[in-house]
Enzyme design. Structure first.
Site, PDB file in Angstrom:
ATOM      1  N   GLY A  27     -72.187  19.258 -33.200  1.00 22.04           N
ATOM      2  CA  GLY A  27     -71.980  19.800 -31.869  1.00 22.04           C
ATOM      3  C   GLY A  27     -70.604  20.375 -31.628  1.00 22.04           C
ATOM      4  N   GLY A  28     -69.797  20.480 -32.706  1.00 17.89           N
ATOM      5  CA  GLY A  28     -68.486  21.087 -32.529  1.00 17.89           C
ATOM      6  C   GLY A  28     -68.562  22.511 -32.014  1.00 17.89           C
ATOM      7  N   GLY A  29     -69.662  23.186 -32.350  1.00 19.74           N
ATOM      8  CA  GLY A  29     -69.876  24.544 -31.856  1.00 19.74           C
ATOM      9  C   GLY A  29     -70.634  24.608 -30.542  1.00 19.74           C
ATOM     10  N   GLU A  54     -79.867  21.951 -31.790  1.00 21.17           N
ATOM     11  CA  GLU A  54     -79.809  21.442 -33.156  1.00 21.17           C
ATOM     12  C   GLU A  54     -80.663  20.182 -33.301  1.00 21.17           C
ATOM     13  OE1 GLU A  54     -75.376  23.002 -34.556  1.00 21.17           O
ATOM     14  OE2 GLU A  54     -75.596  21.023 -33.661  1.00 21.17           O
ATOM     15  N   LYS A 106     -65.957  17.086 -44.898  1.00 22.37           N
ATOM     16  CA  LYS A 106     -66.796  16.549 -43.823  1.00 22.37           C
ATOM     17  C   LYS A 106     -67.271  15.116 -44.092  1.00 22.37           C
ATOM     18  CE  LYS A 106     -66.793  20.433 -41.484  1.00 22.37           C
ATOM     19  NZ  LYS A 106     -66.098  21.336 -42.392  1.00 22.37           N
ATOM     20  N   ASP A 159     -70.278  18.236 -38.580  1.00 21.64           N
ATOM     21  CA  ASP A 159     -68.833  18.079 -38.393  1.00 21.64           C
ATOM     22  C   ASP A 159     -68.316  16.844 -39.130  1.00 21.64           C
ATOM     23  OD1 ASP A 159     -68.415  20.322 -36.539  1.00 21.64           O
ATOM     24  OD2 ASP A 159     -69.711  19.164 -35.217  1.00 21.64           O
TER      25      ASP A 159
END
Length: 249
Positions: free
Chosen positions: A105-107, A113, A131, A94
């Site tokens: 960790g936006g998703g 991960e 980004k 991100d």
């Protein structure tokens, strides 16, 4: 709000970074598959290469969504065992800075991960030019939190001036977003933090915080697409054009 042109350019850059990364996947590798839109392009391209008989790999995915994409693409998945060491993990970010410190960790897949990243010999990050930032913190920093601990975690984050918000489920906004592990996600709006390592230590010390989205000292290389060129980022080095490399840096 992004203009259609800007959004289209970012999408093209993501595809370019994903296509470039495919050149560094070797036959017989055990590969970690990341999550997010750029990683999804990579998974699709990897599946096409395997379908054409160009590669044979086995993979582990960082999320249930990526697992489903991998199966759809015809990529065989395997169950990690004690001693499993992945040859290469390809993932997105991100945010990233010049030293390859990341926010991820936006998703919502930050825990898996980070697990796969630390279990890999080489971590390759793919990103479009938007980004890259001079200092981490513009993108909200995600935390995965045990639901029982949430009230106390929020109290502690308030003392850290984190401006934290419990993430809502996209399909049902009245419910909290859940990770693949069943935990909740808290997004911290610091705007910037000059010392990511210190912040990471503070977050790791909070009981109930399962994982945070600061990835420090984890990534080995990043491929950043900028227009029609791809730049290679290494920690502590100036970006270089991909044309200078014939193998994974």
């Amino acid at each position: 709000m992004q203009s259609p042109t800007s959004s289209q350019q970012q999408d093209q850059e993501k595809k370019l970074a994903a296509a470039t990364a495919l050149h560094w996947v070797k036959d017989g590798m055990q590969v970690g598959l990341g999550s997010g839109s750029t990683a999804a392009y990579f998974i699709s391209l990897l599946g096409e290469a395997m379908g054409a008989g160009q590669l044979r790999v086995q993979a582990v995915a960082t999320s249930l969504v990526s697992e489903a994409l991998a199966r759809q693409a015809g990529i065989p998945l395997f169950e990690p065992r004690k001693g499993t060491r992945l040859d290469l993990t390809v993932d997105g970010a991100d945010e990233l800075d010049a030293d390859l410190r990341l926010i991820k960790g936006g998703g919502g897949a930050l825990l898996r991960e980070k697990i796969l990243a630390t279990a890999s010999r080489h971590v390759l990050i793919l990103a479009d030019s938007s980004k890259v930032v001079p200092q981490l913190g513009r993108f909200p920093l995600p935390l995965e939190v045990v639901p029982f601990a949430l009230p106390w975690v929020l109290d502690t984050l308030e003392k850290l001036q984190a401006n934290s918000v419990l993430r809502s489920d996209r399909q049902n906004p009245t419910e909290p977003a859940r990770t693949d592990q069943g935990n909740v996600l808290v997004d911290c709006h610091f705007n910037q933090f000059p010392d990511p390592a210190q912040l990471a230590r503070q977050l790791e010390a909070i009981p109930g915080v399962v994982e945070h989205g600061l990835f420090l000292g984890v990534a080995h290389t990043a491929l950043v697409a900028q227009g029609e060129q791809v730049l290679v980022y290494k920690p502590g080095e100036a970006p270089r054009n991909i044309a200078e490399f014939t193998e994974l840096p």
